[in-house]
Design a protein around this motif. Structure first.
Motif, PDB file in Angstrom:
ATOM      1  N   VAL A  78      -4.401  49.456  13.237  1.00 31.43           N
ATOM      2  CA  VAL A  78      -4.248  48.145  13.879  1.00 31.43           C
ATOM      3  C   VAL A  78      -3.052  47.408  13.289  1.00 31.43           C
ATOM      4  O   VAL A  78      -2.574  47.726  12.198  1.00 31.43           O
ATOM      5  CB  VAL A  78      -5.516  47.278  13.683  1.00 31.43           C
ATOM      6  CG1 VAL A  78      -6.702  47.896  14.388  1.00 31.43           C
ATOM      7  CG2 VAL A  78      -5.799  47.062  12.214  1.00 31.43           C
ATOM      8  N   SER A  79      -2.606  46.406  14.039  1.00 24.10           N
ATOM      9  CA  SER A  79      -1.560  45.505  13.543  1.00 24.10           C
ATOM     10  C   SER A  79      -2.241  44.264  12.974  1.00 24.10           C
ATOM     11  O   SER A  79      -3.248  43.800  13.523  1.00 24.10           O
ATOM     12  CB  SER A  79      -0.655  45.126  14.709  1.00 24.10           C
ATOM     13  OG  SER A  79      -0.093  43.856  14.477  1.00 24.10           O
ATOM     14  N   PRO A  80      -1.707  43.685  11.918  1.00 30.83           N
ATOM     15  CA  PRO A  80      -2.318  42.458  11.371  1.00 30.83           C
ATOM     16  C   PRO A  80      -2.257  41.293  12.341  1.00 30.83           C
ATOM     17  O   PRO A  80      -2.968  40.307  12.167  1.00 30.83           O
ATOM     18  CB  PRO A  80      -1.497  42.169  10.114  1.00 30.83           C
ATOM     19  CG  PRO A  80      -0.300  43.045  10.171  1.00 30.83           C
ATOM     20  CD  PRO A  80      -0.576  44.155  11.104  1.00 30.83           C
ATOM     21  N   GLN A  81      -1.412  41.419  13.375  1.00 27.51           N
ATOM     22  CA  GLN A  81      -1.300  40.328  14.354  1.00 27.51           C
ATOM     23  C   GLN A  81      -2.314  40.450  15.487  1.00 27.51           C
ATOM     24  O   GLN A  81      -2.417  39.550  16.328  1.00 27.51           O
ATOM     25  CB  GLN A  81       0.117  40.289  14.941  1.00 27.51           C
ATOM     26  CG  GLN A  81       1.193  40.015  13.898  1.00 27.51           C
ATOM     27  CD  GLN A  81       0.843  38.836  12.993  1.00 27.51           C
ATOM     28  OE1 GLN A  81       0.445  37.784  13.457  1.00 27.51           O
ATOM     29  NE2 GLN A  81       0.947  39.045  11.688  1.00 27.51           N
ATOM     30  N   GLN A  82      -3.065  41.539  15.536  1.00 26.86           N
ATOM     31  CA  GLN A  82      -4.100  41.662  16.562  1.00 26.86           C
ATOM     32  C   GLN A  82      -5.237  40.683  16.273  1.00 26.86           C
ATOM     33  O   GLN A  82      -5.569  40.436  15.102  1.00 26.86           O
ATOM     34  CB  GLN A  82      -4.653  43.088  16.602  1.00 26.86           C
ATOM     35  CG  GLN A  82      -3.735  44.067  17.337  1.00 26.86           C
ATOM     36  CD  GLN A  82      -4.369  45.442  17.418  1.00 26.86           C
ATOM     37  OE1 GLN A  82      -4.116  46.301  16.567  1.00 26.86           O
ATOM     38  NE2 GLN A  82      -5.185  45.652  18.432  1.00 26.86           N
ATOM     39  N   THR A  83      -5.813  40.162  17.333  1.00 23.11           N
ATOM     40  CA  THR A  83      -6.927  39.225  17.155  1.00 23.11           C
ATOM     41  C   THR A  83      -8.262  39.965  17.219  1.00 23.11           C
ATOM     42  O   THR A  83      -8.335  41.099  17.718  1.00 23.11           O
ATOM     43  CB  THR A  83      -6.921  38.145  18.260  1.00 23.11           C
ATOM     44  OG1 THR A  83      -7.142  38.798  19.518  1.00 23.11           O
ATOM     45  CG2 THR A  83      -5.615  37.384  18.290  1.00 23.11           C
ATOM     46  N   GLY A  84      -9.301  39.269  16.768  1.00 22.66           N
ATOM     47  CA  GLY A  84     -10.643  39.829  16.870  1.00 22.66           C
ATOM     48  C   GLY A  84     -11.005  40.135  18.305  1.00 22.66           C
ATOM     49  O   GLY A  84     -11.614  41.175  18.603  1.00 22.66           O
ATOM     50  N   ALA A  85     -10.620  39.244  19.227  1.00 23.62           N
ATOM     51  CA  ALA A  85     -10.932  39.450  20.649  1.00 23.62           C
ATOM     52  C   ALA A  85     -10.254  40.716  21.168  1.00 23.62           C
ATOM     53  O   ALA A  85     -10.849  41.459  21.967  1.00 23.62           O
ATOM     54  CB  ALA A  85     -10.490  38.231  21.452  1.00 23.62           C
ATOM     55  N   GLU A  86      -9.046  40.983  20.712  1.00 20.49           N
ATOM     56  CA  GLU A  86      -8.335  42.189  21.161  1.00 20.49           C
ATOM     57  C   GLU A  86      -8.993  43.454  20.610  1.00 20.49           C
ATOM     58  O   GLU A  86      -9.093  44.470  21.305  1.00 20.49           O
ATOM     59  CB  GLU A  86      -6.865  42.123  20.735  1.00 20.49           C
ATOM     60  CG  GLU A  86      -6.067  41.087  21.510  1.00 20.49           C
ATOM     61  CD  GLU A  86      -4.704  40.797  20.899  1.00 20.49           C
ATOM     62  OE1 GLU A  86      -3.898  40.139  21.585  1.00 20.49           O
ATOM     63  OE2 GLU A  86      -4.449  41.193  19.740  1.00 20.49           O
ATOM     64  N   ILE A  87      -9.455  43.383  19.377  1.00 19.25           N
ATOM     65  CA  ILE A  87     -10.144  44.539  18.788  1.00 19.25           C
ATOM     66  C   ILE A  87     -11.439  44.820  19.559  1.00 19.25           C
ATOM     67  O   ILE A  87     -11.776  45.963  19.867  1.00 19.25           O
ATOM     68  CB  ILE A  87     -10.478  44.279  17.293  1.00 19.25           C
ATOM     69  CG1 ILE A  87      -9.198  44.032  16.493  1.00 19.25           C
ATOM     70  CG2 ILE A  87     -11.303  45.410  16.709  1.00 19.25           C
ATOM     71  CD1 ILE A  87      -8.314  45.227  16.294  1.00 19.25           C
ATOM     72  N   ILE A  88     -12.152  43.744  19.888  1.00 20.06           N
ATOM     73  CA  ILE A  88     -13.398  43.901  20.660  1.00 20.06           C
ATOM     74  C   ILE A  88     -13.104  44.551  22.008  1.00 20.06           C
ATOM     75  O   ILE A  88     -13.791  45.496  22.418  1.00 20.06           O
ATOM     76  CB  ILE A  88     -14.105  42.539  20.857  1.00 20.06           C
ATOM     77  CG1 ILE A  88     -14.684  42.042  19.536  1.00 20.06           C
ATOM     78  CG2 ILE A  88     -15.207  42.645  21.909  1.00 20.06           C
ATOM     79  CD1 ILE A  88     -15.205  40.619  19.578  1.00 20.06           C
ATOM     80  N   GLN A  89     -12.068  44.066  22.689  1.00 20.71           N
ATOM     81  CA  GLN A  89     -11.750  44.619  24.016  1.00 20.71           C
ATOM     82  C   GLN A  89     -11.395  46.107  23.900  1.00 20.71           C
ATOM     83  O   GLN A  89     -11.802  46.916  24.739  1.00 20.71           O
ATOM     84  CB  GLN A  89     -10.587  43.842  24.642  1.00 20.71           C
ATOM     85  CG  GLN A  89     -10.371  44.183  26.114  1.00 20.71           C
ATOM     86  CD  GLN A  89     -11.615  43.929  26.957  1.00 20.71           C
ATOM     87  OE1 GLN A  89     -12.176  42.830  26.941  1.00 20.71           O
ATOM     88  NE2 GLN A  89     -12.088  44.964  27.665  1.00 20.71           N
ATOM     89  N   SER A  90     -10.665  46.469  22.836  1.00 22.96           N
ATOM     90  CA  SER A  90     -10.333  47.888  22.624  1.00 22.96           C
ATOM     91  C   SER A  90     -11.605  48.714  22.456  1.00 22.96           C
ATOM     92  O   SER A  90     -11.723  49.824  22.994  1.00 22.96           O
ATOM     93  CB  SER A  90      -9.467  48.058  21.376  1.00 22.96           C
ATOM     94  OG  SER A  90      -8.279  47.356  21.509  1.00 22.96           O
TER      95      SER A  90
END
Lengths: 94, 374
Positions: free
Chosen positions: A24-36
């Motif tokens: 992951v990138s440190p700039q990814q958000t929690g919401a983006e991780i969830i969607q992935s």
């Protein structure tokens, strides 16, 4: 401590039937991780999810980046359902 | 008082008989989880329990609700639950409050509770209970279930300092679900399909136990910060995580420091002048209808039945004009308004609201409690 441009962490579902290593990138958000995770594991798309850092024992706010949330390389994240008390997804108020 | 009744629990640290008997708690939601919560509270001998619910018993409730029976179908859920729970321990004072808890639970009354246990079936009601508890400075325990998991969240609103609220960690999808219940501008959709979530008595039972454990431990200082416990009831695994305040939370970020709560004493204009004299605008606890006019007919006679009322009293059918039958009514609904305009429009009348929030400085705010009257 500044995170590298990309780092690895573990992610699992709350029932622990699904686990993955994720870059992951440190700039990814929690919401983006969830969607992935929802896309990758084909989790029910009409449910609501939140992300917690089980290594550090704290919940991540949806729009904060991993960096802002203090997520470190090697941490384990868990995708959890957000639950109400039962009966309806969109019903009457109490 | 018959202390022998509580013999097996009175030596459990933090659960002394006197302490539990002195507690007064509110339970919002008398469904599956609410039944379990009340069952545990009554068995433990908690002194006073108020149960809030607007709903009626349906036959499918009976597979998950320990206190409900077939004879109760059609009756008030809160009433049926309280009637049967009262048989368990006559020393416990139970009170059923039928109606929407947002309307029936006054801030000043809530401020005197030890804790509110929330077991409602939708996000909007949770957000509203969170808002009330935050303004009243009362701790909240939030319980939820699906067919497999039980979750319990604790929000330490009684503690000094910032504290996470229900909305701090909610995903956007929760707001979309709330929005689905409304058409444009706070009017409820008249036709709304309901989507039932599969649940069982098993997850409700676990959630009820965890919720009451948390509620009874809060006062003893064992839950220092807001937190969430999630248990998978099938495999027995679980997590406990801290819930930190979200500085961008739509529910609480603008309400820190917590607004000072003052009674309106039946005169909201005098209270505004006395406690928020410099405020230019106020946030209303409920969206109000400011204007109602048909695009075809102009101002219509039946507008008077809508203006000055809360938007949640109506659904989107009021957008069809009663005079011309066209879907042409423009309804001006607002949840924030200038103080001067509020005085001009509603100066001579009581406001059908719970409270007004006014900024009186940066960052101080005041909450004028409109229901706190002599």
């Amino acid at each position: 401590m500044t995170l590298p441009q990309e780092f690895k962490l573990s992610i699992r579902t709350a029932d622990q039937t699904r686990r993955s290593e994720l870059a992951v990138s440190p700039q990814q958000t929690g919401a983006e991780i969830i969607q992935s995770a929802v896309d990758h594991w084909v989790l029910p798309a009409d449910a609501d999810y939140t992300l917690v850092n089980v290594t550090q024992g704290r919940a991540l706010t949806p729009h904060a980046t991993l960096d802002q949330s203090g997520v470190r390389a090697g941490d384990e994240l868990e995708v959890q359902p957000v639950l109400v008390a039962g009966a309806r997804r969109c019903g009457a108020s109490a | 008082m018959d202390h022998e009744r509580y013999l097996r629990q009175q030596d459990v640290e933090g659960l002394g008989v006197e302490r539990l008997q002195s507690m007064h708690v509110s339970v919002v939601g008398a469904g599956a989880v609410g039944n379990e919560i009340v069952k545990n509270l009554v068995l433990m001998g908690v002194g006073q329990i108020d149960v809030h619910d607007f709903d009626r018993v349906e036959i499918h409730n009976l597979t998950r609700s320990v206190f409900l029976r077939e004879a109760d179908v059609g009756a008030s859920k809160a009433g049926a639950l309280v009637a049967r729970a009262a048989e368990v321990d006559p020393h416990v004072r139970l009170c059923a409050v039928e109606g929407d808890a947002w309307r029936t639970l006054r801030l000043a009354e809530l401020a005197r509770r030890d804790v509110l246990l929330c077991a409602v079936d939708n996000f909007e009601a949770r957000m509203r209970m969170s808002q009330l508890c935050m303004l009243a400075g009362v701790d909240m325990v939030n319980a939820g279930i699906d067919s497999r998991h039980a979750s319990v969240e604790v929000f330490r609103f009684s503690r000094p300092g910032p504290c996470a609220c229900v909305e701090c960690h909610l995903p956007d999808s929760a707001y979309r679900k709330v929005a689905e219940r409304y058409s444009c501008g706070w009017l409820r959709r008249a036709m709304l399909a309901e989507d039932r979530i599969a649940t069982t008595a098993l997850t409700a039972s676990v959630a009820g136990a965890l919720a009451v454990q948390a509620a009874l431990r809060i006062g003893g200082g064992e839950v220092p910060t807001s937190q969430r416990v999630l248990v998978d009831t099938r495999n027995g695994t679980g997590t406990a995580v801290a819930l930190r305040p979200n500085p961008e939370c739509p529910g609480c970020a603008a309400l820190w420091p917590r607004p000072r709560r003052v009674p309106a004493n039946g005169d909201w204009q005098a209270a505004l002048a006395a406690h928020a004299g410099g405020a230019e605008a106020v946030i209303l606890s409920d969206a109000l209808i400011f204007d109602y006019a048909c695009g075809e007919c102009g101002t219509v006679a039946h507008a008077a039945r809508h203006i000055g009322r809360r938007a949640d009293e109506f659904d989107d059918r009021i957008m069809r004009c009663e005079s011309c039958g066209q879907l042409a009514v423009r309804v001006d609904i607002r949840a924030e308004v200038g103080v001067d305009e509020l005085r001009e429009r509603f100066g001579g009348s009581p406001l059908p609201l719970k409270y007004l929030l006014a900024k009186v400085g940066e960052p101080d705010a005041v909450c004028i409690d409109l229901e706190d009257t002599p």
